[in-house]
Write an enzyme that holds these catalytic residues in place. Sequence first.
Site, PDB file in Angstrom:
ATOM      1  N   CYS A 203      -2.170 -68.184  46.025  1.00  0.00           N
ATOM      2  CA  CYS A 203      -1.154 -68.025  47.080  1.00  0.00           C
ATOM      3  C   CYS A 203      -1.549 -68.532  48.465  1.00  0.00           C
ATOM      4  O   CYS A 203      -0.877 -69.386  49.042  1.00  0.00           O
ATOM      5  CB  CYS A 203      -0.800 -66.554  47.240  1.00  0.00           C
ATOM      6  SG  CYS A 203      -0.301 -65.745  45.722  1.00  0.00           S
TER       7      CYS A 203
ATOM      8  N   HIS B 152       1.367 -63.489  53.692  1.00  0.00           N
ATOM      9  CA  HIS B 152       0.058 -63.683  53.059  1.00  0.00           C
ATOM     10  C   HIS B 152      -0.821 -64.703  53.761  1.00  0.00           C
ATOM     11  O   HIS B 152      -1.585 -65.440  53.113  1.00  0.00           O
ATOM     12  CB  HIS B 152       0.217 -64.039  51.568  1.00  0.00           C
ATOM     13  CG  HIS B 152      -0.951 -63.561  50.745  1.00  0.00           C
ATOM     14  ND1 HIS B 152      -1.182 -63.932  49.446  1.00  0.00           N
ATOM     15  CD2 HIS B 152      -1.983 -62.737  51.071  1.00  0.00           C
ATOM     16  CE1 HIS B 152      -2.288 -63.366  49.003  1.00  0.00           C
ATOM     17  NE2 HIS B 152      -2.786 -62.630  49.976  1.00  0.00           N
TER      18      HIS B 152
HETATM   19 CA    CA Z   1       1.126 -67.072  43.999  1.00  0.00          CA
END
Ligand code: CA
Length: 509
Positions: free
Chosen positions: A74, A129
């Site tokens: 990510c 994130h």
């Molecule tokens: Ca991901």
Amino acid sequence: MKAHVTLIALIPWLATHLLAASIAKPNIVYILSDDLGYGDLGCYGANKVRTPNIDRLASQGCRFTDAHATGSVCTPTRYALLTGRYAWRQPGTGIAAGDTPALIKTGTTTLPSMLKAAGYKTGLVGKWHLGLGEAPHTDYNGEIKPGPLELGFDDAFFIPATGDRVPCVFVENHRVVGYDPADPIHVSYGKKIGTDPTGADPGVKLKIQGGPGHQDTVVNGIPRIGFMTGGKAARWVDEEIADTLTAQAIKFIEANQAGPFFLYLATHDIHEPMVPAQRFRGTSGCGWRGDVIHQLDWCVGEVLATLERLKLSDNTLVIFTSDNGGAIKDTYDDGTNALHSLQAPNGLLRGGKGSLYEGGHREPFLVRWPGHIKPGTTSGALIGHVDALATFAALTGQSLDPADAPDSYNVLPALLGETDAPPPRDHLVLQNNGQTPLALRQGDWILIEKGGRARSTNEKLSPPAPRCELYNLAVDPAQKSDLSTREPGRVEALAARLQDIRTKGHSRP
Ligand code: CA
């Protein structure tokens, strides 16, 4: 008389085309799904899960077959997407914890800051994130910054890290949604804090069981990575995340329909924990993993319906893709895990999330812009998520300083299907979760470092080159035959080029 009729008949055509010619700044909706693999959509060959809304983007636009997330997890992909810079150039940009400080330096030219300068209203809805706040750790009590607003977003409604990491709260702009000052939020990624039950405690009632690494604080009956206390009234309910984010995306589009707007919709689906709303359960026949793909497709359908309702479809460029390859994992046991593998996440590709093989980073990538992109087309152009910044700068007439977006290529001709244009890129660097190992794609070939840096013999460094793998994707897309020992010259040349890209600090022409 005949000429007169013909002229009248031409008026709608003229109006449409003159209008189209005057549009320089379409709205942009960039939908980044999470952990969805190359084979997870009907339009990429999935035959059990059904994704009619996302498939519609393919039938009304262009489907890419060689598009890549520049990371196979990510955070690196999101860093590269927003900055136009490979994440491996900046140490510390591996998978971020929920208390990691902001990873992108305030003042960096980003995709949203560039579009904001071009006159766009910019919105983030979904998963961030990329770290928040100041070192050493994010403080969720009070104003949380720097974050998305300091990097160019006008509005932001987001999940700080991931669905399986604490804190399990939404943040809107600088504040936790539903924050209660009488119940302050504390987060720890080391020692246990507070008295909330954890997944490791005996006798705790759980909705789904946590596997390795997912045994810390239990929120909504689900054990997470990391410990949290407080924020009881602010904690999300996993079954409602897709509904909440979809509603926020629609709200942003409605509020900014005068345009131009840029919506970065980074869905939670289909990252773990995969907890579909009740109405999607059992709909796929592939367990909850398939069911959350149906939920994701519903979300995309709602966004497309909103554009249609507001008569914005023709003036909106929509991209749908994913941040890394798919995975069948048993990190959580939701009771349907045995069915998950009925849907092969990455089709015939080798590897998956976290891998440098194609399954780790080759992504579904769909682009729709009616009147500008020919419907139902397919493109084999090599492109990367890192290219968004230079591409949208070109689209909106913004110039970039030489230091901006150092690895981003303008791939607009490929997006628009200009088949006589040269390939936008001849190479692309892929990463997993850190500075090394990397992979270099060049033309049909990919060199994959194994367990360390590939070093050219010209490089005066020791130890000598670790083993690399080499594949010819034109004849071996499933990467079954490692040709590194048969093609030492090619390995050497690719390793040298990768080293050159590393050393130079930029790769944009
Ligand atoms: Ca991901």
